[in-house]
Design a protein around this motif. Structure first.
Motif, PDB file in Angstrom:
ATOM      1  N   CYS A 218      55.643  74.251   7.689  1.00 46.90           N
ATOM      2  CA  CYS A 218      55.592  75.408   6.792  1.00 46.90           C
ATOM      3  C   CYS A 218      54.188  76.003   6.793  1.00 46.90           C
ATOM      4  CB  CYS A 218      56.001  74.998   5.385  1.00 46.90           C
ATOM      5  SG  CYS A 218      55.861  76.332   4.166  1.00 46.90           S
ATOM      6  N   ASP A 219      54.104  77.331   6.983  1.00 42.61           N
ATOM      7  CA  ASP A 219      52.807  78.009   6.952  1.00 42.61           C
ATOM      8  C   ASP A 219      52.215  78.035   5.549  1.00 42.61           C
ATOM      9  OD1 ASP A 219      53.008  78.470   9.620  1.00 42.61           O
ATOM     10  OD2 ASP A 219      53.397  80.621   9.480  1.00 42.61           O
ATOM     11  N   GLY A 220      53.060  77.793   4.539  1.00 40.42           N
ATOM     12  CA  GLY A 220      52.584  77.831   3.168  1.00 40.42           C
ATOM     13  C   GLY A 220      52.032  76.510   2.679  1.00 40.42           C
ATOM     14  N   CYS A 221      52.835  75.462   2.761  1.00 38.99           N
ATOM     15  CA  CYS A 221      52.427  74.168   2.209  1.00 38.99           C
ATOM     16  C   CYS A 221      52.154  73.115   3.274  1.00 38.99           C
ATOM     17  CB  CYS A 221      53.495  73.648   1.239  1.00 38.99           C
ATOM     18  SG  CYS A 221      55.093  73.318   2.029  1.00 38.99           S
ATOM     19  N   GLY A 222      52.511  73.388   4.520  1.00 37.66           N
ATOM     20  CA  GLY A 222      52.244  72.457   5.607  1.00 37.66           C
ATOM     21  C   GLY A 222      53.265  71.345   5.763  1.00 37.66           C
ATOM     22  N   SER A 223      54.268  71.313   4.887  1.00 37.52           N
ATOM     23  CA  SER A 223      55.290  70.269   4.997  1.00 37.52           C
ATOM     24  C   SER A 223      56.268  70.600   6.125  1.00 37.52           C
ATOM     25  CB  SER A 223      56.045  70.134   3.669  1.00 37.52           C
ATOM     26  OG  SER A 223      56.741  71.337   3.378  1.00 37.52           O
ATOM     27  N   GLY A 224      57.021  69.574   6.564  1.00 44.40           N
ATOM     28  CA  GLY A 224      58.003  69.786   7.617  1.00 44.40           C
ATOM     29  C   GLY A 224      59.194  70.592   7.111  1.00 44.40           C
ATOM     30  N   ILE A 225      59.536  71.663   7.811  1.00 49.39           N
ATOM     31  CA  ILE A 225      60.713  72.460   7.454  1.00 49.39           C
ATOM     32  C   ILE A 225      61.952  71.675   7.879  1.00 49.39           C
ATOM     33  CG2 ILE A 225      61.908  74.655   7.782  1.00 49.39           C
ATOM     34  CD1 ILE A 225      59.206  75.896   8.520  1.00 49.39           C
ATOM     35  N   PRO A 226      62.931  71.507   6.993  1.00 47.96           N
ATOM     36  CA  PRO A 226      64.123  70.723   7.353  1.00 47.96           C
ATOM     37  C   PRO A 226      64.835  71.275   8.580  1.00 47.96           C
ATOM     38  CG  PRO A 226      64.056  71.136   4.995  1.00 47.96           C
ATOM     39  CD  PRO A 226      62.976  71.976   5.605  1.00 47.96           C
ATOM     40  N   PHE A 227      65.416  70.377   9.374  1.00 48.89           N
ATOM     41  CA  PHE A 227      66.097  70.773  10.603  1.00 48.89           C
ATOM     42  C   PHE A 227      67.228  71.757  10.319  1.00 48.89           C
ATOM     43  CE2 PHE A 227      69.734  69.943  13.484  1.00 48.89           C
ATOM     44  CZ  PHE A 227      69.202  70.506  14.639  1.00 48.89           C
ATOM     45  N   GLU A 228      67.957  71.559   9.212  1.00 50.22           N
ATOM     46  CA  GLU A 228      69.079  72.442   8.894  1.00 50.22           C
ATOM     47  C   GLU A 228      68.612  73.892   8.794  1.00 50.22           C
ATOM     48  OE1 GLU A 228      68.339  69.661   7.368  1.00 50.22           O
ATOM     49  OE2 GLU A 228      70.016  68.384   8.039  1.00 50.22           O
ATOM     50  N   ARG A 229      67.451  74.113   8.185  1.00 47.86           N
ATOM     51  CA  ARG A 229      66.922  75.484   8.071  1.00 47.86           C
ATOM     52  C   ARG A 229      66.466  76.000   9.431  1.00 47.86           C
ATOM     53  NH1 ARG A 229      65.013  79.612   5.258  1.00 47.86           N
ATOM     54  NH2 ARG A 229      62.879  80.373   5.508  1.00 47.86           N
ATOM     55  N   LEU A 230      65.796  75.156  10.213  1.00 50.09           N
ATOM     56  CA  LEU A 230      65.320  75.585  11.522  1.00 50.09           C
ATOM     57  C   LEU A 230      66.471  75.853  12.479  1.00 50.09           C
ATOM     58  CD1 LEU A 230      62.324  73.105  11.921  1.00 50.09           C
ATOM     59  CD2 LEU A 230      62.183  75.577  11.565  1.00 50.09           C
ATOM     60  N   LYS A 231      67.537  75.088  12.355  1.00 46.69           N
ATOM     61  CA  LYS A 231      68.697  75.320  13.216  1.00 46.69           C
ATOM     62  C   LYS A 231      69.320  76.678  12.916  1.00 46.69           C
ATOM     63  CE  LYS A 231      71.750  74.177  16.322  1.00 46.69           C
ATOM     64  NZ  LYS A 231      71.349  74.181  17.743  1.00 46.69           N
ATOM     65  N   ALA A 232      69.389  77.017  11.613  1.00 49.43           N
ATOM     66  CA  ALA A 232      69.944  78.318  11.219  1.00 49.43           C
ATOM     67  C   ALA A 232      68.973  79.450  11.516  1.00 49.43           C
ATOM     68  CB  ALA A 232      70.299  78.303   9.730  1.00 49.43           C
ATOM     69  N   ARG A 233      67.667  79.185  11.322  1.00 48.41           N
ATOM     70  CA  ARG A 233      66.625  80.195  11.545  1.00 48.41           C
ATOM     71  C   ARG A 233      65.488  79.561  12.347  1.00 48.41           C
ATOM     72  NH1 ARG A 233      67.000  84.735   8.286  1.00 48.41           N
ATOM     73  NH2 ARG A 233      68.609  84.658   6.679  1.00 48.41           N
ATOM     74  N   PRO A 234      65.622  79.505  13.678  1.00 49.29           N
ATOM     75  CA  PRO A 234      64.608  78.808  14.494  1.00 49.29           C
ATOM     76  C   PRO A 234      63.209  79.398  14.372  1.00 49.29           C
ATOM     77  CG  PRO A 234      66.605  79.257  15.764  1.00 49.29           C
ATOM     78  CD  PRO A 234      66.735  80.013  14.487  1.00 49.29           C
ATOM     79  N   LEU A 235      63.107  80.667  13.943  1.00 46.60           N
ATOM     80  CA  LEU A 235      61.804  81.311  13.836  1.00 46.60           C
ATOM     81  C   LEU A 235      61.239  81.249  12.421  1.00 46.60           C
ATOM     82  CD1 LEU A 235      62.437  84.485  16.035  1.00 46.60           C
ATOM     83  CD2 LEU A 235      61.431  82.312  16.734  1.00 46.60           C
ATOM     84  N   ALA A 236      61.858  80.452  11.554  1.00 48.64           N
ATOM     85  CA  ALA A 236      61.391  80.353  10.164  1.00 48.64           C
ATOM     86  C   ALA A 236      59.958  79.839  10.122  1.00 48.64           C
ATOM     87  CB  ALA A 236      62.310  79.427   9.377  1.00 48.64           C
ATOM     88  N   ARG A 237      59.126  80.474   9.277  1.00 50.11           N
ATOM     89  CA  ARG A 237      57.721  80.079   9.138  1.00 50.11           C
ATOM     90  C   ARG A 237      57.461  79.344   7.828  1.00 50.11           C
ATOM     91  NH1 ARG A 237      55.812  80.210  13.983  1.00 50.11           N
ATOM     92  NH2 ARG A 237      53.804  79.817  12.964  1.00 50.11           N
ATOM     93  N   PHE A 238      58.423  79.386   6.900  1.00 48.59           N
ATOM     94  CA  PHE A 238      58.219  78.787   5.595  1.00 48.59           C
ATOM     95  C   PHE A 238      59.401  77.890   5.225  1.00 48.59           C
ATOM     96  CE2 PHE A 238      56.020  82.910   5.448  1.00 48.59           C
ATOM     97  CZ  PHE A 238      54.746  82.525   5.062  1.00 48.59           C
ATOM     98  N   CYS A 239      59.128  76.879   4.418  1.00 49.05           N
ATOM     99  CA  CYS A 239      60.213  76.129   3.789  1.00 49.05           C
ATOM    100  C   CYS A 239      60.842  77.037   2.729  1.00 49.05           C
ATOM    101  CB  CYS A 239      59.689  74.836   3.166  1.00 49.05           C
ATOM    102  SG  CYS A 239      58.534  75.091   1.798  1.00 49.05           S
ATOM    103  N   MET A 240      61.977  76.630   2.173  1.00 43.17           N
ATOM    104  CA  MET A 240      62.687  77.480   1.238  1.00 43.17           C
ATOM    105  C   MET A 240      61.839  77.814   0.012  1.00 43.17           C
ATOM    106  SD  MET A 240      65.511  78.531   2.404  1.00 43.17           S
ATOM    107  CE  MET A 240      66.087  79.236   0.860  1.00 43.17           C
ATOM    108  N   GLN A 241      61.127  76.825  -0.525  1.00 46.19           N
ATOM    109  CA  GLN A 241      60.329  77.050  -1.727  1.00 46.19           C
ATOM    110  C   GLN A 241      59.216  78.059  -1.465  1.00 46.19           C
ATOM    111  OE1 GLN A 241      58.820  73.446  -3.438  1.00 46.19           O
ATOM    112  NE2 GLN A 241      57.983  74.458  -5.246  1.00 46.19           N
TER     113      GLN A 241
END
Length: 249
Positions: A218-241
């Protein structure tokens, strides 16, 4: 002394590996040209149009050849990307250098002889899909929260998207250079080219992050973005929060 000998052997393997990279680059481009030619030839054969076959109608041999050539194009382009990022020629499963003999036979291969078949690969959660010898030594394997299977599925999706954008760019550039196209239409085509180049650039950057083991944070908090979100949106830069915070300003 065992550690010294192991390090010496590793350096020797690495030197042999890097010595042949330009030879393998030339081979990759040669195979890429042949695969593209095969794809074009089979796509233009009678009965291989873009219309889907009727239910129960067998897929023609030329259609299967075109599809196989298209897959080869994607695989070789991905291998060239790995070469550009300095992670080419090492087994994605065990991290050892792939034998030169094998690379000369199948230069786009991702696995050594021992890991070539699923049955030969170790069971359980896989290691990261990239070797420990890479450009960014500050990024540790332990930072990676995605398995090689998960990374492979995301990479394949991104490589497919990049291939589609690359083809669209070629078509747009050909249309702009076509004298029969009205000048008024070319301004719209140029805008489409800029948009397509931007999309292709984002995909290349993301594929580079996968190669460098910096993808999925995550570009915001640095935590790992869950695979489920990345699979749906491979270009996601942020976790949901952080995505909600980003959208809400």
């Amino acid at each position: 002394m065992g550690d010294i000998r192991s390090t010496s052997r590793l350096l020797e393997d690495y030197q042999r590996h890097t010595t042949h990279l330009e030879e393998l680059r030339a081979l990759l481009h040669e195979r890429l040209g042949a695969a593209r030619d095969a794809m074009t030839e089979n796509e233009t054969e009678p009965g291989t149009g873009s219309e889907p076959a009727s239910p129960g109608e067998p897929v023609s041999l030329s259609t299967r050849r075109a599809a196989r050539a298209a897959r080869t194009v994607v695989e070789i382009e991905a291998a060239i990307e790995r070469l550009d990022f300095g992670v080419y020629g090492t087994c994605e499963h065990c991290g050892t250098f792939i034998a030169l003999r094998r690379l000369r036979q199948v230069p786009q291969t991702r696995h050594c002889d021992d890991c070539d078949t699923p049955r030969a690969r170790p069971s359980g959660p896989a290691l990261a899909s990239f070797p420990t010898l890479r450009k960014d030594q500050n990024t540790m394997i332990s930072d990676v929260h995605l398995s090689s299977v998960q990374l492979d599925s995301i990479r394949e999706e991104l490589e497919g998207q990049l291939l589609r954008w690359t083809r669209q760019l070629s078509e747009l550039e050909a249309a702009v250079g076509d004298d029969s196209v009205e000048v008024s239409e070319k301004s719209a085509l140029l805008a489409d080219i800029v948009s397509a180049e931007r999309s292709a650039s984002v995909l290349r950057t993301t594929l580079g992050e996968i190669a460098e083991l910096t993808y999925g944070r995550c570009d915001g908090c640095g935590s790992g973005i869950p695979f489920e979100r990345l699979k749906a949106r491979p270009l996601a830069r942020f976790c949901m929060q952080c995505q909600r915070r980003h959208e809400n300003g």
